[in-house]
Design an enzyme around this catalytic site. Structure first.
Site, mmCIF file in Angstrom:
data_model
loop_
_atom_site.group_PDB
_atom_site.id
_atom_site.type_symbol
_atom_site.label_atom_id
_atom_site.label_comp_id
_atom_site.label_asym_id
_atom_site.label_seq_id
_atom_site.Cartn_x
_atom_site.Cartn_y
_atom_site.Cartn_z
ATOM 1 N N MET A 128 -17.079 -35.973 -96.835
ATOM 2 C CA MET A 128 -16.881 -36.326 -98.399
ATOM 3 C C MET A 128 -16.689 -37.805 -98.715
ATOM 4 S SD MET A 128 -16.925 -33.728 -100.391
ATOM 5 C CE MET A 128 -17.073 -31.917 -100.344
ATOM 6 N N HIS A 186 -10.293 -30.424 -99.340
ATOM 7 C CA HIS A 186 -10.242 -31.593 -98.240
ATOM 8 C C HIS A 186 -9.627 -32.722 -98.319
ATOM 9 C CE1 HIS A 186 -12.958 -32.792 -101.552
ATOM 10 N NE2 HIS A 186 -13.011 -33.812 -101.081
ATOM 11 N N TYR A 222 -1.913 -41.681 -97.650
ATOM 12 C CA TYR A 222 -2.103 -40.254 -98.216
ATOM 13 C C TYR A 222 -1.457 -39.801 -99.339
ATOM 14 C CZ TYR A 222 -1.255 -35.171 -97.911
ATOM 15 O OH TYR A 222 -1.312 -33.820 -98.188
ATOM 16 N N LYS A 234 -2.788 -38.444 -103.460
ATOM 17 C CA LYS A 234 -2.199 -37.371 -103.947
ATOM 18 C C LYS A 234 -1.462 -37.424 -105.557
ATOM 19 C CE LYS A 234 -3.338 -34.428 -100.624
ATOM 20 N NZ LYS A 234 -4.411 -33.637 -101.134
ATOM 21 N N ILE A 258 3.189 -27.229 -94.042
ATOM 22 C CA ILE A 258 2.568 -26.017 -93.547
ATOM 23 C C ILE A 258 2.302 -25.944 -92.224
ATOM 24 C CG2 ILE A 258 0.643 -24.398 -94.215
ATOM 25 C CD1 ILE A 258 2.755 -25.036 -96.427
ATOM 26 N N ASP A 259 2.328 -24.904 -91.663
ATOM 27 C CA ASP A 259 1.950 -24.816 -90.117
ATOM 28 C C ASP A 259 0.465 -24.918 -89.723
ATOM 29 O OD1 ASP A 259 0.864 -22.348 -90.794
ATOM 30 O OD2 ASP A 259 2.214 -21.168 -89.251
ATOM 31 N N THR A 260 -0.067 -25.763 -90.159
ATOM 32 C CA THR A 260 -1.567 -25.935 -89.580
ATOM 33 C C THR A 260 -1.304 -26.668 -88.441
ATOM 34 O OG1 THR A 260 -1.818 -28.021 -90.630
ATOM 35 C CG2 THR A 260 -2.825 -26.206 -92.009
#
Length: 305
Positions: A93, A120, A183, A187, A218-220
């Site tokens: 991207m 993404h 980051y 956002k 989140i548990d990524t």
């Protein structure tokens, strides 16, 4: 009286929010059966789980990410789970032409589009801001401008289908968080662009919904590996998170908070106790593990393949 108002107004907001969401239409998997959906960042993590949920619901799925081998495996699994169809396009991207190409591929292979899920993110570090302006610029291209490019390309099809745009964002796009400066900037940009675009859709009577998804920890695998040592919080399950995003999208909700208690409720403090909110945010970190400077560039917490 002033102090009482500060207490009562947030409480009233909670009551109204509970009534509003509990009174809305219930989600049914059939809502997404046969829908034509693009999911970006779908080779791992939340995007991968969204693809699997959509497959179980019988959707037509086009997924994209950088790593072709991973995408192939996800497509195979989607077909096993019952997807009406499943395809992939691999690429980065960073290239706006590729972002537009994905949408054109959906038009050619799916004959249209009902839902665009923008999920993404580019690679960034989790640590003190290192002053690298070039990195911020590159991250804006991936995390923000490619979202804009895909939306612009997809709008004619979405207007025709009266479809939906789903923007996967973060609490870091609502509140300033330490160690995520580049980051977080991207956002916040997403919030501004898509919230403003929603207003214009309303004025122009464009029946395309925009669901902004505000996620917590989140548990990524990537998030836990990079941020787990610093965050004094338990991560939420990615499969459940992915399902909640799809439910919110199908119900055409304005915003989706996951998990609600750790995302939406703290935001009630922003207007009347901003310093308290800042303190609570910092208290979630084990600052003795942050070190004296930025983490090594490109740890995997803030990237999706």
């Amino acid at each position: 009286m002033g102090r009482l108002q500060k207490i009562l107004i947030p409480f009233l907001g909670l009551v109204l929010a509970f009534w509003f969401y509990s009174a809305r239409e219930n989600f049914k998997p059939e809502m997404l059966k046969g829908k034509r959906v693009i999911v970006t960042g779908a080779s791992t993590g939340i995007g991968e789980q969204m693809a699997y949920h959509l497959a179980r619901m019988g959707s037509h799925i086009l997924i994209t990410a950088r790593t072709e081998a991973k995408l192939q495996k996800v497509v195979e699994r989607c077909l096993e789970l019952g997807a009406a169809s499943a395809r992939y396009v691999s690429g980065t991207m960073e290239d706006m032409a590729f972002a537009e190409h994905v949408v054109k591929e959906a038009e050619a292979s799916l004959g249209g589009l009902d839902m665009l899920i923008l999920n993404h993110v580019g690679t960034s570090y989790f640590g003190y801001f290192d002053g690298d302006v070039g990195h911020v610029r590159k991250l804006l291209e991936i995390n923000f401008l490619s979202y804009v490019a895909m939306t612009v390309s997809a709008l004619p099809m979405l207007k025709e289908s009266e479809g939906s745009i789903v923007v996967v964002s973060s609490m870091a796009g609502k509140v300033g968080f330490p160690f995520t400066v580049p980051y977080s900037a991207t956002k916040f940009a997403l919030d501004g662009f898509f919230s403003s675009l929603r207003q214009e859709f309303s004025i122009q009577s464009v029946n395309v919904s925009i669901t902004l998804c505000i996620l917590g920890f989140i548990d990524t695998e990537r998030a836990v590996r990079a941020a787990g040592a610093l965050l004094a919080a338990e991560p939420a399950p990615r499969a459940e998170c992915a399902l909640e995003i799809l439910k919110g999208a199908a119900l055409r909700r304005r915003e989706l908070y996951y998990r609600y208690g750790s995302t939406r409720l703290p935001l009630l403090l922003r207007d009347w106790a901003a310093e308290l909110l800042d303190y609570l945010v910092r208290s979630r970190y084990r600052l003795d593990g942050a070190g004296g400077g930025p983490s090594p560039p490109a740890p995997p917490s803030l990237s999706r393949n």
